[in-house]
Structure formats: C-alpha cells, structure tokens
Design a protein around this motif. Structure first.
Motif, PDB file in Angstrom:
ATOM      1  N   THR A 231       0.832  -1.206   0.036  1.00 34.20           N
ATOM      2  CA  THR A 231      -0.093  -0.047   0.013  1.00 34.20           C
ATOM      3  C   THR A 231       0.768   1.264  -0.193  1.00 34.20           C
ATOM      4  N   TRP A 234       1.779   1.697  -4.181  1.00 38.13           N
ATOM      5  CA  TRP A 234       0.861   2.014  -5.053  1.00 38.13           C
ATOM      6  C   TRP A 234      -0.211   2.590  -4.516  1.00 38.13           C
ATOM      7  N   LEU A 236      -3.921   4.341  -3.862  1.00 37.85           N
ATOM      8  CA  LEU A 236      -5.436   4.148  -4.290  1.00 37.85           C
ATOM      9  C   LEU A 236      -6.078   5.580  -4.457  1.00 37.85           C
ATOM     10  N   PHE A 239      -3.920   3.369  -8.375  1.00 33.94           N
ATOM     11  CA  PHE A 239      -2.788   2.454  -8.237  1.00 33.94           C
ATOM     12  C   PHE A 239      -1.584   3.012  -8.956  1.00 33.94           C
ATOM     13  N   LYS A 241       2.052   4.332  -9.269  1.00 33.70           N
ATOM     14  CA  LYS A 241       3.457   4.080  -8.375  1.00 33.70           C
ATOM     15  C   LYS A 241       4.066   5.432  -8.034  1.00 33.70           C
TER      16      LYS A 241
END
Length: 471
Positions: A231, A234, A236, A239, A241
């Motif tokens: 988590t 990546w 939310l 996602f 990087k």
C-alpha cells in the motif's frame, strides 16, 4: 526422523501453549461493550474531534489531495478519507480507534478470564491505567498513527482468540483484516505482534489444525503483510506508482552521527554531506538534543546539510553503518539518552506528553471544547511529571506482570508472544526512533497495562475458584 516428528507433534499440542477450550471463555459482551462505550465517551468528549499536530494534518491533507510520498504509510490518510466522507471530519476515526482500543483490550481480558467479577476488575484497571499513567491518555486523545495501530492489533488478537474458541475461519479472516490494517498504518508495528503471528500460524482457527491448515495460515499471513507493505508503493484509487525515496532514515542517521560524535570525541560526519567546513565538537555540543532530531538538525548554529539526493543519502547511510560498527558503544549511549527522555527517566518535564490542541489549518478543524481540551492537556503534562506516573514505571510493572503470568498463568503461549513483542518493539524503538516523544512508547505501554489488568483478573479469578471449590 521419527523423534523429530514426535517432538514437532508435542510442540504443536495446544496444551503446551496454554490453549484449550476450557481456558478460552465467552466474554461478557454486554460488559465489554459497555466498557468500550464509556471509555470512548471519557476520552473523546473533552478532546473532540481529536487533537491534531503536523503529522495528523499532513495525513488529513493527503486524504483530500491524494497520497504524494512513500515516506509515511498511507493507510492513516485512507482512514481519514473514510472518516471525512462518512462523518465530515476526523471525529469518526477518533471514535473508532478509541472504541476498538477499549473493545480489543476488554475482549482479550474477557476471553482469558473465567468469572465476571474478575473480568470487571481487569476492565476497571485497564481503563484506569490511562489516567493513572497520563502519557497513555495524552496519546489516545490525538489523531496519531500510534493509537489505531494498537487498536487494530488488539482487535486482531481478540478475533483470533474468538476464532479458536468457536472454530470459525470467518472470524480468523477478521483477524487477518485487522493485521493488515495495523501493518499498513505503521509498517514497523509488526515488531509488536510479530511473535504472536507465530501462534496464529500454529493454531489458525481451531485448536487441532491439520498441517495443511497451518500452511494456509502461513501463506495468508505472508500475503497480508505483503499487501499491507504494498500500500505504500501503489496509491489508491488509481494504483499509481509512488516516487521512490532514496533514504527515508537520513535525518535519523544525521542525528545519530551528531550524538555518536560527541561520545566518541571526534566528528564522524562525512564532509561530502556538509555545505561548508565540518562542524567542531563544541558546535555539535551546542546544538545536540536527545529529545527530537529536529531540535538538533534545524538549529541555525549547526552545520548546513546538503540537499538530500541519492548520492548524499547513500554517503550518509554508509557513514551511519560505519559508526554503528566502529563506535557501537557511543551509538548506543546516544540512543540511551533518547530512551531515557522517552520513558521519563530524566529530571524535569516528560517530553511531549500531550499535544496542545489542533494546529492552525485551512480545513476549519477546531476543538469543539477548546477550554476543556486545554485543561485536560495541561493536567496531562503536569501529572506525567510525577515520579510514579512516568512511562518507565508502567513498563517495568507491566513486564513483571507479564513474567508472572508466564510463570503462573494458564495462557503462557499468548503471554510469551506478547512479552517478546513488547521487548522487540522497545528495542526497535530504541535504535530507530526519530524523537523521544512519549507517544512512541504507547504500544508497549498499552501491552503493559493489559498485562497488569490480566494479572489482577487472574488473581481474583483464582481466589473465587478456590472459594467455590468443594471442601
């Protein structure tokens, strides 16, 4: 080979670890829920919607603008996003973390203690410890990662005990969920409950598991820890990087180099990371503080550090590793100064026992009862300075209670795991903490309070059983 298999079967027996169906009780739910609700009101009402420092407000900002860095685990920002969406601010998370902290502790005490009077005694002491040792309360009233980490960890243990008692794989899945939340909220928190995870592998969701079930549990735990760590790479919901960081520990390492230099009697800072001439020992002695790295590194009288880059961070890390190898005693001496500040083993005020309120912010966040919050934090700061109410007293008493439970109590496996976790967490903190804030000792001190509550409950429970036994 036969002897090895026989030895493994012995070590895999629940009785060896103090686990059996007659030792895992149905907790008095109404009592546990009432305790959690009352505890939440007492904590949340005066400090609503939770005190917030720079760290808290940075996470709150990321809950609005999105995750920007890998330096801090993003789960706290995600939790604040949910809280902000459902309740309009941080208050939802404040209530949740406080309620789960109390419910997790109460559930563990209720599951491991037979009689209701003994459970009630344990709950009273567990709750009272937060006022008896005010640095606990000073952390609980703030929107910091330290509280939800411990709340999720205690709930994970409570779910696991319930899964064992009821033979439920679904409740075991709940324990995994809370492990994920705890680890994703603060990655290094795994030192606190890492030894306990070994028990979860050995006894996943029943007391007589097959080898395949233990293998499944191992895979599930590794996947849970891996997902929690991912988590931070990546974000939310897209996602994306996140940009890598060269050396997140660089500020800690600069601080350690200054503290170690003073003990070693020579400057151990590489010239390549300083803009200008190397500082003298006298200059370092003037700026050094074991309370917080910022008090040392941001002092204008100190050296000017070059901007953090891949090259400078690599040189800083190499120099730090070198001083740990070649000046181990002085490195530990510096770190001991930090620990003494953190646990209140120094004369004078305990450092940062409580935050003063909600810092100025562009989000309109203010204390609902600023006068009451100010009185509470002022009391915490005064009371924390009292000799027998300092963190080291609770830690020492809790460790002694844990060792007593290990020797006398019926739940030696869980107690052993928690004792080892408490020691591992304290050691990791001693080596890596960026400051001597009282809140950093919060996880281990909560476990200490839990040990003391369990020991008192076990003593009363044993006394009641002896009185009820036929002559």
């Amino acid at each position: 080979m036969t002897q090895i298999m026989s030895r493994l079967r012995v070590w895999g027996a629940p009785a060896i670890w103090g686990l059996s169906s007659d030792r895992l009780h149905t907790p008095p739910w109404h009592l546990c829920l009432l305790f959690a609700a009352g505890f939440s009101v007492l904590v949340c009402y005066p400090a609503w919607p939770g005190l917030m420092s720079f760290d808290s407000l940075f996470a709150y900002k990321e809950s609005i603008t999105g995750i920007e860095t890998q330096i801090w685990p993003p789960m706290h920002a995600y939790l604040l996003f949910v809280s902000r969406t459902l309740t309009g601010g941080p208050g939802g998370l404040f209530v949740l973390q406080t309620f789960l902290l109390a419910l997790g502790g109460a559930g563990i005490i209720g599951t491991l203690t037979g009689s209701r009077p003994a459970v009630a005694l344990g709950l009273v002491f567990f709750g009272a410890a937060f006022w008896g040792f005010p640095t606990l309360l000073g952390t609980t009233i703030a929107i910091w990662k330290d509280v939800p980490v411990v709340s999720f960890a205690l709930m994970a243990m409570f779910c696991w005990l319930t899964a064992l008692r009821r033979g439920s794989v679904w409740i075991y899945a709940g324990a995994l969920f809370f492990i994920f939340l705890a680890t994703a909220t603060r990655w290094n928190a795994v030192t606190l409950y890492g030894p306990w995870l070994g028990l979860v592998i050995l006894f996943p969701w029943n007391l007589t598991p097959r080898l395949g079930q233990r293998g499944i549990s191992l895979v599930c735990i590794l996947a849970t820890l891996g997902l929690a760590t991912a988590t931070g790479a990546w974000r939310l919901p897209d996602f994306k990087k996140l940009p890598p960081i060269a050396n997140a520990m660089a500020p800690n390492q600069r601080w350690d180099m200054i503290g170690t230099s003073l003990c070693a009697g020579k400057v151990l800072i590489p010239a390549q990371v300083i803009d200008g001439p190397l500082p003298t020992l006298g200059q370092l002695r003037t700026i050094y503080s074991p309370k917080h790295l910022n008090e040392t590194l941001l002092d204008e009288r100190g050296p000017v550090w070059l901007q953090s880059t891949l090259m400078t961070d690599k040189m800083t890390q190499d120099a730090w590793l070198d001083l740990m190898r070649n000046h181990t005693g002085c490195f530990l001496s510096h770190r001991l100064f930090v620990e003494q500040e953190q646990y209140g083993l120094v004369k004078g005020h305990v450092f940062y026992a409580a935050h003063g309120g909600i810092d100025a912010n562009p989000y309109g966040l203010k204390n609902a009862r600023p006068g009451l919050a100010l009185k509470l934090t002022a009391w915490i700061n005064r009371a924390s300075d009292q000799g027998l109410r300092r963190a080291w007293v609770l830690s020492l008493a809790g460790l002694m209670a844990g060792l007593w439970l290990l020797a006398k109590g019926p739940h030696r496996g869980l107690v052993l795991a928690l004792v080892l976790g408490e020691i591992a967490s304290a050691l990791a903190l001693a080596l890596l903490a960026p400051a001597a804030d009282a809140r950093y000792a919060f996880p281990t001190n909560v476990i200490s309070a839990l040990f003391l509550a369990l020991a008192l409950a076990q003593v009363l429970d044993s006394h009641l059983r002896r009185r009820q036994a036929p002559v």
